[in-house]
Design a protein around this motif. Sequence first.
Motif, PDB file in Angstrom:
ATOM      1  N   ILE A  40       2.637  35.758 -25.861  1.00  0.00           N
ATOM      2  CA  ILE A  40       1.653  36.048 -24.804  1.00  0.00           C
ATOM      3  C   ILE A  40       1.204  34.722 -24.200  1.00  0.00           C
ATOM      4  CG2 ILE A  40      -0.554  37.136 -24.260  1.00  0.00           C
ATOM      5  CD1 ILE A  40      -0.197  38.763 -26.873  1.00  0.00           C
ATOM      6  N   LEU A  41       1.360  34.579 -22.899  1.00  0.00           N
ATOM      7  CA  LEU A  41       0.946  33.341 -22.239  1.00  0.00           C
ATOM      8  C   LEU A  41      -0.576  33.309 -22.125  1.00  0.00           C
ATOM      9  CD1 LEU A  41       1.551  30.726 -20.765  1.00  0.00           C
ATOM     10  CD2 LEU A  41       1.822  32.037 -18.659  1.00  0.00           C
ATOM     11  N   GLN A  42      -1.172  32.368 -22.798  1.00  0.00           N
ATOM     12  CA  GLN A  42      -2.628  32.215 -22.793  1.00  0.00           C
ATOM     13  C   GLN A  42      -2.958  30.896 -22.097  1.00  0.00           C
ATOM     14  OE1 GLN A  42      -4.778  34.424 -23.975  1.00  0.00           O
ATOM     15  NE2 GLN A  42      -3.637  35.728 -25.379  1.00  0.00           N
ATOM     16  N   ASP A  43      -2.843  30.896 -20.767  1.00  0.00           N
ATOM     17  CA  ASP A  43      -3.074  29.647 -20.046  1.00  0.00           C
ATOM     18  C   ASP A  43      -4.512  29.179 -20.153  1.00  0.00           C
ATOM     19  OD1 ASP A  43      -4.036  31.721 -18.537  1.00  0.00           O
ATOM     20  OD2 ASP A  43      -3.043  31.127 -16.679  1.00  0.00           O
ATOM     21  N   CYS A  49       3.374  27.839 -21.695  1.00  0.00           N
ATOM     22  CA  CYS A  49       4.449  28.810 -21.861  1.00  0.00           C
ATOM     23  C   CYS A  49       4.316  29.416 -23.243  1.00  0.00           C
ATOM     24  CB  CYS A  49       5.816  28.151 -21.687  1.00  0.00           C
ATOM     25  SG  CYS A  49       6.088  26.748 -22.834  1.00  0.00           S
ATOM     26  N   ASP A  50       4.983  30.532 -23.463  1.00  0.00           N
ATOM     27  CA  ASP A  50       5.051  31.124 -24.796  1.00  0.00           C
ATOM     28  C   ASP A  50       6.211  32.112 -24.817  1.00  0.00           C
ATOM     29  OD1 ASP A  50       4.713  32.385 -27.288  1.00  0.00           O
ATOM     30  OD2 ASP A  50       2.566  32.037 -27.239  1.00  0.00           O
ATOM     31  N   ASP A  51       7.307  31.684 -25.389  1.00  0.00           N
ATOM     32  CA  ASP A  51       8.501  32.532 -25.481  1.00  0.00           C
ATOM     33  C   ASP A  51       8.629  33.190 -26.846  1.00  0.00           C
ATOM     34  OD1 ASP A  51       9.167  31.895 -22.888  1.00  0.00           O
ATOM     35  OD2 ASP A  51      10.437  30.218 -23.449  1.00  0.00           O
ATOM     36  N   GLY A  52       7.522  33.254 -27.578  1.00  0.00           N
ATOM     37  CA  GLY A  52       7.531  33.913 -28.869  1.00  0.00           C
ATOM     38  C   GLY A  52       8.465  33.230 -29.848  1.00  0.00           C
ATOM     39  N   PRO A  53       9.341  34.003 -30.517  1.00  0.00           N
ATOM     40  CA  PRO A  53      10.236  33.401 -31.518  1.00  0.00           C
ATOM     41  C   PRO A  53      11.238  32.420 -30.931  1.00  0.00           C
ATOM     42  CG  PRO A  53      10.839  35.692 -31.086  1.00  0.00           C
ATOM     43  CD  PRO A  53       9.532  35.455 -30.402  1.00  0.00           C
ATOM     44  N   ASP A  54      11.377  32.404 -29.598  1.00  0.00           N
ATOM     45  CA  ASP A  54      12.317  31.468 -28.966  1.00  0.00           C
ATOM     46  C   ASP A  54      11.694  30.098 -28.731  1.00  0.00           C
ATOM     47  OD1 ASP A  54      14.381  33.329 -28.896  1.00  0.00           O
ATOM     48  OD2 ASP A  54      13.740  34.140 -26.965  1.00  0.00           O
ATOM     49  N   ASN A  55      10.399  29.962 -29.001  1.00  0.00           N
ATOM     50  CA  ASN A  55       9.779  28.644 -28.909  1.00  0.00           C
ATOM     51  C   ASN A  55      10.501  27.678 -29.844  1.00  0.00           C
ATOM     52  OD1 ASN A  55       7.899  29.754 -27.192  1.00  0.00           O
ATOM     53  ND2 ASN A  55       6.149  29.510 -28.554  1.00  0.00           N
ATOM     54  N   SER A  56      10.757  26.499 -29.351  1.00  0.00           N
ATOM     55  CA  SER A  56      11.443  25.508 -30.185  1.00  0.00           C
ATOM     56  C   SER A  56      11.213  24.134 -29.585  1.00  0.00           C
ATOM     57  CB  SER A  56      12.944  25.811 -30.268  1.00  0.00           C
ATOM     58  OG  SER A  56      13.646  24.736 -30.849  1.00  0.00           O
ATOM     59  N   CYS A  99      10.460  25.895 -23.846  1.00  0.00           N
ATOM     60  CA  CYS A  99       9.067  26.017 -24.284  1.00  0.00           C
ATOM     61  C   CYS A  99       8.994  25.478 -25.703  1.00  0.00           C
ATOM     62  CB  CYS A  99       8.613  27.480 -24.238  1.00  0.00           C
ATOM     63  SG  CYS A  99       6.823  27.683 -24.521  1.00  0.00           S
ATOM     64  N   THR A 100       8.217  24.431 -25.895  1.00  0.00           N
ATOM     65  CA  THR A 100       8.186  23.758 -27.188  1.00  0.00           C
ATOM     66  C   THR A 100       7.432  24.574 -28.229  1.00  0.00           C
ATOM     67  OG1 THR A 100       6.140  22.553 -26.707  1.00  0.00           O
ATOM     68  CG2 THR A 100       8.216  21.554 -25.997  1.00  0.00           C
ATOM     69  N   GLY A 101       7.450  24.069 -29.456  1.00  0.00           N
ATOM     70  CA  GLY A 101       6.784  24.763 -30.550  1.00  0.00           C
ATOM     71  C   GLY A 101       5.283  24.764 -30.436  1.00  0.00           C
ATOM     72  N   TYR A 102       4.719  23.996 -29.528  1.00  0.00           N
ATOM     73  CA  TYR A 102       3.274  24.040 -29.324  1.00  0.00           C
ATOM     74  C   TYR A 102       2.936  24.600 -27.935  1.00  0.00           C
ATOM     75  CZ  TYR A 102       4.147  19.413 -27.228  1.00  0.00           C
ATOM     76  OH  TYR A 102       4.636  18.368 -26.470  1.00  0.00           O
ATOM     77  N   CYS A 103       3.837  25.401 -27.410  1.00  0.00           N
ATOM     78  CA  CYS A 103       3.617  26.165 -26.175  1.00  0.00           C
ATOM     79  C   CYS A 103       3.329  25.282 -24.963  1.00  0.00           C
ATOM     80  CB  CYS A 103       2.492  27.199 -26.358  1.00  0.00           C
ATOM     81  SG  CYS A 103       2.986  28.568 -27.435  1.00  0.00           S
ATOM     82  N   GLN A 104       4.083  24.190 -24.864  1.00  0.00           N
ATOM     83  CA  GLN A 104       4.025  23.327 -23.695  1.00  0.00           C
ATOM     84  C   GLN A 104       5.423  23.253 -23.091  1.00  0.00           C
ATOM     85  OE1 GLN A 104       0.898  21.775 -22.674  1.00  0.00           O
ATOM     86  NE2 GLN A 104       0.345  23.374 -24.143  1.00  0.00           N
ATOM     87  N   ASP A 105       5.480  23.124 -21.776  1.00  0.00           N
ATOM     88  CA  ASP A 105       6.775  22.983 -21.125  1.00  0.00           C
ATOM     89  C   ASP A 105       7.441  21.686 -21.580  1.00  0.00           C
ATOM     90  OD1 ASP A 105       6.519  25.337 -19.617  1.00  0.00           O
ATOM     91  OD2 ASP A 105       5.388  24.296 -18.052  1.00  0.00           O
TER      92      ASP A 105
END
Length: 288
Positions: A145-148, A154-161, A166-172
């Motif tokens: 869920i994108l919580q700007d 960003c937030d791609d859920g399990p695809d964050n990496s 989208c990094t593991g800390y929800c930044q582009d």
Amino acid sequence: MFARVRVALLPCALLSCFSSDPPDDDGTASAATSQGESSPTTGPAAVCGDGVIDPGEQCDDGAANAVDAVCKPDCVAGSCGDGVLGPGEACDDGNTRDDDGCSNICRSNCGDGIVNAGEACDDGNAIEDDACTTRCIPPTCGDGILQDKFGEQCDDGPDNSYTAACTGYCQDARCGDGFVGPTEQCDPGDNVEAVDCDFDCRHPLCGDGKINEAALEDCDGNGPHERAMCLSCRFACDLGFGDCDDTDVDDKGNDKGCETDIRSSAAHCGQCQKPCPAGQSCVDSVCA
């Protein structure tokens, strides 16, 4: 007076004995057994999964029987509270309590405004990007869920990496964040150049027009260089000048003459084209 006539009774063995059995269709009587009437014939045994609801079965959908189906493999109907998420159920926690995260009709209690067991929060609304999501948990990086408003880009859920867009800390992903993203060859972080990485997160290559001092490039390209030529991205002394030093520098502190510090260059050792003999090194313009 008439004389009495006596009729002798023949033994039953010589006569047909009377029976209470009704005659068969052909007019003959059924033979009775000494052990009484025979037992009725039984049908085939019940088989769960044959598509026929036999005695003792609650259901039987044949090949459609399944653990999570309307009818289970043992021909027992699925029900709320059996711990299996079946058709039409939003949840099934294996009990019929109504004060936990799953109600007694297998519907989620999330959103009723009451923090039930298993819920971290419940604000009673269906707004996804506020302090309590529709799953009744606070927003977290990686929940998809994108919580700007909470700083997520960003937030791609399990695809964050750390190597994804989208990094593991929800930044582009960006050049300089220290993580090698999908469009980067390298990333030393902190927007610094390294021996094997330029400022633009590409591997240094002589001729790419970028001077990477960490990769020992003095220059790049064939542009004008005072008192020197650029050969293989290193300053080479212009033969028109008998001595080259590092006193003439540009706004980055780079020598605009010959080598970055000709005083320590074994190829010139304080003077253009005055190399040190084999086996000696140059220290402060002196071969030793």
